[in-house]
Design a protein around this motif. Structure first.
Motif, PDB file in Angstrom:
ATOM      1  N   ILE A   1      -4.676 -41.054  34.798  1.00  0.00           N
ATOM      2  CA  ILE A   1      -4.061 -41.263  33.325  1.00  0.00           C
ATOM      3  C   ILE A   1      -4.273 -40.071  32.190  1.00  0.00           C
ATOM      4  CG2 ILE A   1      -4.640 -42.839  31.618  1.00  0.00           C
ATOM      5  CD1 ILE A   1      -4.095 -44.420  33.892  1.00  0.00           C
ATOM      6  N   THR A   2      -3.088 -39.975  31.693  1.00  0.00           N
ATOM      7  CA  THR A   2      -2.985 -39.058  30.423  1.00  0.00           C
ATOM      8  C   THR A   2      -3.410 -39.645  29.159  1.00  0.00           C
ATOM      9  OG1 THR A   2      -0.814 -39.265  29.942  1.00  0.00           O
ATOM     10  CG2 THR A   2      -1.154 -37.809  31.769  1.00  0.00           C
ATOM     11  N   GLY A   3      -3.872 -38.887  28.152  1.00  0.00           N
ATOM     12  CA  GLY A   3      -4.070 -39.472  26.890  1.00  0.00           C
ATOM     13  C   GLY A   3      -5.316 -40.128  27.032  1.00  0.00           C
ATOM     14  N   ALA A   4      -6.313 -39.739  27.606  1.00  0.00           N
ATOM     15  CA  ALA A   4      -7.576 -40.547  28.022  1.00  0.00           C
ATOM     16  C   ALA A   4      -8.062 -41.336  26.806  1.00  0.00           C
ATOM     17  CB  ALA A   4      -8.322 -39.887  28.764  1.00  0.00           C
TER      18      ALA A   4
ATOM     19  N   GLY B   1      -4.446 -45.235  26.374  1.00  0.00           N
ATOM     20  CA  GLY B   1      -5.176 -44.432  27.596  1.00  0.00           C
ATOM     21  C   GLY B   1      -6.497 -45.206  27.959  1.00  0.00           C
ATOM     22  N   GLN B   2      -7.174 -45.699  27.042  1.00  0.00           N
ATOM     23  CA  GLN B   2      -8.413 -46.257  27.182  1.00  0.00           C
ATOM     24  C   GLN B   2      -8.323 -47.474  27.858  1.00  0.00           C
ATOM     25  OE1 GLN B   2     -12.056 -45.885  24.654  1.00  0.00           O
ATOM     26  NE2 GLN B   2     -10.698 -44.698  23.273  1.00  0.00           N
TER      27      GLN B   2
ATOM     28  N   ILE C   1      -7.202 -46.756  31.577  1.00  0.00           N
ATOM     29  CA  ILE C   1      -8.366 -46.451  32.478  1.00  0.00           C
ATOM     30  C   ILE C   1      -9.315 -47.669  32.830  1.00  0.00           C
ATOM     31  CG2 ILE C   1     -10.832 -45.146  32.395  1.00  0.00           C
ATOM     32  CD1 ILE C   1      -9.023 -43.286  30.428  1.00  0.00           C
TER      33      ILE C   1
ATOM     34  N   VAL D   1      -8.132 -38.015  34.866  1.00  0.00           N
ATOM     35  CA  VAL D   1      -7.833 -38.235  33.453  1.00  0.00           C
ATOM     36  C   VAL D   1      -7.904 -37.029  32.685  1.00  0.00           C
ATOM     37  CG1 VAL D   1      -9.241 -40.695  33.383  1.00  0.00           C
ATOM     38  CG2 VAL D   1     -10.165 -38.843  32.495  1.00  0.00           C
TER      39      VAL D   1
ATOM     40  N   GLU E   1      -6.783 -35.095  28.659  1.00  0.00           N
ATOM     41  CA  GLU E   1      -6.674 -35.048  27.559  1.00  0.00           C
ATOM     42  C   GLU E   1      -6.294 -33.755  26.976  1.00  0.00           C
ATOM     43  OE1 GLU E   1      -6.369 -36.201  24.379  1.00  0.00           O
ATOM     44  OE2 GLU E   1      -6.779 -38.169  24.731  1.00  0.00           O
TER      45      GLU E   1
ATOM     46  N   ASP F   1       1.486 -42.278  31.891  1.00  0.00           N
ATOM     47  CA  ASP F   1       1.349 -41.352  30.596  1.00  0.00           C
ATOM     48  C   ASP F   1       1.776 -42.308  29.430  1.00  0.00           C
ATOM     49  OD1 ASP F   1       1.942 -39.200  29.036  1.00  0.00           O
ATOM     50  OD2 ASP F   1       3.636 -38.509  29.960  1.00  0.00           O
TER      51      ASP F   1
ATOM     52  N   THR G   1       1.415 -40.825  25.773  1.00  0.00           N
ATOM     53  CA  THR G   1       0.885 -39.995  25.064  1.00  0.00           C
ATOM     54  C   THR G   1       1.969 -39.580  23.829  1.00  0.00           C
ATOM     55  OG1 THR G   1       1.891 -38.044  26.445  1.00  0.00           O
ATOM     56  CG2 THR G   1      -0.520 -38.854  26.913  1.00  0.00           C
TER      57      THR G   1
END
Ligand SMILES: NC(=O)c1ccc[n+]([C@@H]2O[C@H](COP(=O)([O-])OP(=O)(O)OC[C@H]3O[C@@H](n4cnc5c(N)ncnc54)[C@H](O)[C@@H]3O)[C@@H](O)[C@H]2O)c1
Ligand SMILES: O=C(O)C1=N[C@H](C(=O)O)CCC1
Length: 271
Positions: A9-12, A17-18, A21, A35, A37, A77, A79
């Motif tokens: 996961i990008t942009g954690a 993002g959260q 996750i 993950v 960031e 993604d 982001t």
């Protein structure tokens, strides 16, 4: 050896993002393997579960996207445009399916993503929910059935942190309306009205954007004539609908060849 695809996961730390996750960590169908960031973020090097205020998940936040992607079968993604263009090239290099939820992409960004899709499986949609993708098909159908006596207006409502307008969903709905009507959206778009705008032009497809409070995401497609009005409406009650759709897309992409796909492909709604 497990047959659950490993997912990054990008942009954690982001809103999506959260949510992503949590969705992947709780899923029996996939494993959370990384993950990412942006460099300099204070979550880098820390366990992501603890960063989110819960139990450790055994996955550290990194800013080394290529290293994370090379251990994964899919990257999800949500982001920002510059990051997504960079990740498209890196995911292709790592041979990982790239699921793109990021909106606000320019024509130039879209060309770069299309170039990456020559070598990689990419699923991209401005909205990953089942309901909105059904609404896209309904919008196309209604627009095909009505003539230009009906003005078409897409009205979208989002939280006050959203940075792009029209929303990715509004653009999907506008494209669907234009396709149904047999016109090019770029030729008939009417957005950002302010001041003495003149009367509405017959055949235009209008966009109106509300930004307020914590609204997750709501979209109306209005077809209005002088004597009647149809409004098709979708309301996202919470962000889990987008995250579940994105995970479905990541799993769906595992046995697909290179190319750029969308949620209508994933949901089997193309027709
Ligand atoms: N397609 C859909 O279904 C859908 C649904 C919701 C949101 N979105 C879109 O997803 C995007 C993110 O939305 P959000 O509300 O989570 O935003 P957000 O601002 O809360 O999160 C974005 C995250 O990306 C991170 N980021 C930015 N550049 C980065 C980089 N180079 N490397 C790693 N991380 C980076 C930021 O630090 C932040 O944590 C937006 O474009 C939004 O419109 C799409
Ligand atoms: O919160 C956002 O940002 C959202 N973005 C997508 C869009 O631009 O349509 C989907 C809804 C939420």
């Amino acid at each position: 050896m497990t047959n659950q695809p490993g997912i990054v996961i990008t942009g954690a730390s982001g809103r999506m993002g959260q949510m992503l996750i949590r969705t992947v960590a709780e899923s029996d169908a996939a494993r959370l393997v990384g993950v990412v960031e942006r460099s300099g973020h204070d979550w880098i090097g820390r366990d992501v579960g603890e960063c989110m205020g819960g139990a450790a998940l055994g996955v550290s936040v990194t800013d080394d996207a290529l290293e994370a992607f090379s251990n994964a079968q899919a990257v999800i993604d949500f982001t920002a445009p510059a990051a997504t263009v960079e990740f498209a090239a890196l995911a292709a290099q790592a041979r990982a399916t790239h699921v793109i939820g990021t909106t606000g992409l320019s024509d130039d960004d879209l060309e770069k993503i299309a170039a990456a899709a020559r070598h990689a499986t990419i699923v991209r949609a401005g909205n990953m929910s089942l309901g909105v993708n059904l609404l896209v098909q309904l919008t196309k159908q209604v627009a095909a059935a009505l003539d230009e006596d009906f003005d078409i207006e897409v009205i979208e409502y989002h939280h006050n942190r959203k940075v792009d307008a029209p929303s990715g969903t509004a653009l999907m709905l506008g494209e669907a309306a234009a396709e149904g009507r047999g016109v090019d959206l770029k030729e008939v778009t009417d957005s950002g009205r302010d001041g003495i705008t003149g009367a509405r032009k017959r055949g235009d497809i209008g966009f109106s954007a509300i930004r307020a409070g914590a609204i997750v995401g709501e979209h109306d497609v209005m077809f209005a004539s002088q004597s009647e009005r149809i409004v098709l409406r979708h309301v996202a009650e919470d962000r889990s609908v987008f995250a579940r759709g994105a995970l479905k897309a990541a799993l769906w992409g595992q046995d697909k060849g290179p190319g750029e796909y969308d949620m209508l492909d994933v949901l089997g709604l193309k027709g």
